[in-house]
Design a protein around this motif. Structure first.
Motif, PDB file in Angstrom:
ATOM      1  N   LEU A  74      -1.105   3.462  -4.278  1.00 43.52           N
ATOM      2  CA  LEU A  74      -2.010   2.322  -4.395  1.00 43.52           C
ATOM      3  C   LEU A  74      -2.589   1.919  -3.046  1.00 43.52           C
ATOM      4  O   LEU A  74      -1.928   2.012  -2.001  1.00 43.52           O
ATOM      5  N   LYS A  75      -3.832   1.451  -3.082  1.00 41.30           N
ATOM      6  CA  LYS A  75      -4.555   1.025  -1.899  1.00 41.30           C
ATOM      7  C   LYS A  75      -4.945  -0.446  -2.051  1.00 41.30           C
ATOM      8  O   LYS A  75      -5.075  -0.940  -3.178  1.00 41.30           O
ATOM      9  N   PRO A  76      -5.175  -1.135  -0.961  1.00 37.09           N
ATOM     10  CA  PRO A  76      -5.595  -2.535  -1.074  1.00 37.09           C
ATOM     11  C   PRO A  76      -6.849  -2.703  -1.931  1.00 37.09           C
ATOM     12  O   PRO A  76      -6.978  -3.717  -2.637  1.00 37.09           O
ATOM     13  N   GLU A  77      -7.740  -1.741  -1.908  1.00 33.73           N
ATOM     14  CA  GLU A  77      -8.963  -1.846  -2.707  1.00 33.73           C
ATOM     15  C   GLU A  77      -8.714  -1.683  -4.202  1.00 33.73           C
ATOM     16  O   GLU A  77      -9.629  -1.868  -5.010  1.00 33.73           O
ATOM     17  N   ASP A  78      -7.492  -1.340  -4.591  1.00 37.83           N
ATOM     18  CA  ASP A  78      -7.138  -1.308  -6.013  1.00 37.83           C
ATOM     19  C   ASP A  78      -6.790  -2.695  -6.543  1.00 37.83           C
ATOM     20  O   ASP A  78      -6.595  -2.867  -7.751  1.00 37.83           O
ATOM     21  N   SER A  79      -6.700  -3.668  -5.669  1.00 37.80           N
ATOM     22  CA  SER A  79      -6.356  -5.028  -6.090  1.00 37.80           C
ATOM     23  C   SER A  79      -7.440  -5.576  -7.014  1.00 37.80           C
ATOM     24  O   SER A  79      -8.626  -5.541  -6.684  1.00 37.80           O
ATOM     25  N   ALA A  80      -7.005  -6.078  -8.160  1.00 38.04           N
ATOM     26  CA  ALA A  80      -7.943  -6.594  -9.164  1.00 38.04           C
ATOM     27  C   ALA A  80      -7.149  -7.079 -10.371  1.00 38.04           C
ATOM     28  O   ALA A  80      -5.936  -6.854 -10.462  1.00 38.04           O
ATOM     29  N   VAL A  81      -7.847  -7.710 -11.284  1.00 39.78           N
ATOM     30  CA  VAL A  81      -7.280  -7.958 -12.606  1.00 39.78           C
ATOM     31  C   VAL A  81      -7.596  -6.737 -13.465  1.00 39.78           C
ATOM     32  O   VAL A  81      -8.750  -6.309 -13.537  1.00 39.78           O
ATOM     33  N   GLN A 139      -2.776  -9.131 -13.256  1.00 37.35           N
ATOM     34  CA  GLN A 139      -3.160  -9.070 -11.855  1.00 37.35           C
ATOM     35  C   GLN A 139      -2.374  -7.992 -11.121  1.00 37.35           C
ATOM     36  O   GLN A 139      -1.144  -7.919 -11.223  1.00 37.35           O
ATOM     37  N   VAL A 140      -3.095  -7.183 -10.359  1.00 40.88           N
ATOM     38  CA  VAL A 140      -2.488  -6.211  -9.461  1.00 40.88           C
ATOM     39  C   VAL A 140      -2.953  -6.534  -8.049  1.00 40.88           C
ATOM     40  O   VAL A 140      -4.155  -6.616  -7.793  1.00 40.88           O
ATOM     41  N   THR A 141      -1.998  -6.744  -7.153  1.00 42.78           N
ATOM     42  CA  THR A 141      -2.319  -7.034  -5.765  1.00 42.78           C
ATOM     43  C   THR A 141      -1.608  -6.030  -4.878  1.00 42.78           C
ATOM     44  O   THR A 141      -0.386  -5.872  -4.964  1.00 42.78           O
ATOM     45  N   VAL A 142      -2.379  -5.339  -4.044  1.00 47.65           N
ATOM     46  CA  VAL A 142      -1.837  -4.339  -3.140  1.00 47.65           C
ATOM     47  C   VAL A 142      -2.006  -4.840  -1.714  1.00 47.65           C
ATOM     48  O   VAL A 142      -3.127  -5.041  -1.251  1.00 47.65           O
ATOM     49  N   SER A 143      -0.906  -5.038  -1.035  1.00 47.73           N
ATOM     50  CA  SER A 143      -0.953  -5.553   0.326  1.00 47.73           C
ATOM     51  C   SER A 143      -1.029  -4.396   1.323  1.00 47.73           C
ATOM     52  O   SER A 143      -0.476  -3.324   1.103  1.00 47.73           O
ATOM     53  N   SER A 144      -1.706  -4.665   2.431  1.00 45.46           N
ATOM     54  CA  SER A 144      -1.871  -3.607   3.447  1.00 45.46           C
ATOM     55  C   SER A 144      -0.768  -3.657   4.486  1.00 45.46           C
ATOM     56  O   SER A 144       0.025  -4.575   4.530  1.00 45.46           O
ATOM     57  N   ALA A 157       0.839  -1.198   0.000  1.00 47.38           N
ATOM     58  CA  ALA A 157       0.000   0.000   0.000  1.00 47.38           C
ATOM     59  C   ALA A 157       0.876   1.251   0.000  1.00 47.38           C
ATOM     60  O   ALA A 157       1.889   1.309   0.706  1.00 47.38           O
ATOM     61  N   GLY A 158       0.488   2.210  -0.824  1.00 51.69           N
ATOM     62  CA  GLY A 158       1.279   3.416  -0.980  1.00 51.69           C
ATOM     63  C   GLY A 158       2.285   3.351  -2.107  1.00 51.69           C
ATOM     64  O   GLY A 158       2.877   4.371  -2.475  1.00 51.69           O
ATOM     65  N   GLY A 159       2.469   2.165  -2.642  1.00 49.31           N
ATOM     66  CA  GLY A 159       3.437   1.983  -3.714  1.00 49.31           C
ATOM     67  C   GLY A 159       2.880   2.334  -5.081  1.00 49.31           C
ATOM     68  O   GLY A 159       1.749   2.824  -5.215  1.00 49.31           O
ATOM     69  N   SER A 160       3.690   2.066  -6.112  1.00 51.81           N
ATOM     70  CA  SER A 160       3.333   2.431  -7.484  1.00 51.81           C
ATOM     71  C   SER A 160       3.549   1.258  -8.423  1.00 51.81           C
ATOM     72  O   SER A 160       4.391   0.397  -8.175  1.00 51.81           O
ATOM     73  N   LEU A 161       2.786   1.250  -9.489  1.00 53.76           N
ATOM     74  CA  LEU A 161       2.956   0.299 -10.583  1.00 53.76           C
ATOM     75  C   LEU A 161       2.618   1.009 -11.886  1.00 53.76           C
ATOM     76  O   LEU A 161       1.792   1.930 -11.904  1.00 53.76           O
ATOM     77  N   ARG A 162       3.226   0.526 -12.950  1.00 49.52           N
ATOM     78  CA  ARG A 162       2.889   1.041 -14.278  1.00 49.52           C
ATOM     79  C   ARG A 162       2.466  -0.137 -15.143  1.00 49.52           C
ATOM     80  O   ARG A 162       3.262  -1.048 -15.384  1.00 49.52           O
TER      81      ARG A 162
END
Length: 127
Positions: free
Chosen positions: A86-93, A122-127, A14-19
């Motif tokens: 990023l937030k955990p609720e952003d986790s999704a395909v 797949q994007v997974t955001v851990s808390s 959480a708080g991180g970034s992805l492109r």
């Protein structure tokens, strides 16, 4: 016909970034409005971001506004989604999509107007 392939997903804190990046084939790619959608387990696929054919106009879901940025490069046939804070609720395909509408001046936010879809990443955001 347009074929789309996403890449760049993964696990992030959480708080991180992805492109995310989406590479397309097809001669008409540069004329089509593009979008990113996502689907979490047990939920419907939802709109995330969209960009018009030229890249001059974008639109975002309220939940990602200010954190996500969509961009495209018609010379390279790519569309990217930069995600920060990023937030955990952003986790999704996450799926990229190309519309059936050529030369649309406005970004398209509705699923039924998209004719071509990638396989998802797949994007997974851990808390």
């Amino acid at each position: 016909q347009v074929q789309l392939v996403e890449s760049g997903g993964g696990l992030v804190e959480a708080g991180g970034s992805l492109r995310l990046s989406c590479a397309a084939s097809g001669r008409t790619f540069g004329t089509l409005a593009l979008g990113w959608f996502r689907q979490a387990p047990g939920k419907e696929r939802e709109f995330v971001a969209a960009i018009n054919w030229s890249g001059s106009s974008t639109r975002y879901a309220d939940s990602v506004k200010g954190r996500f940025t969509i961009s495209r490069d018609n010379a390279k046939n790519t569309v990217d989604l930069q995600m920060v804070s990023l937030k955990p609720e952003d986790s999704a395909v996450y799926y990229c999509a190309a519309s059936r509408v050529a030369y649309s001046l406005v970004p398209i936010t509705t699923r039924h107007n998209y004719a071509y879809w990638g396989q998802g990443t797949q994007v997974t955001v851990s808390s």
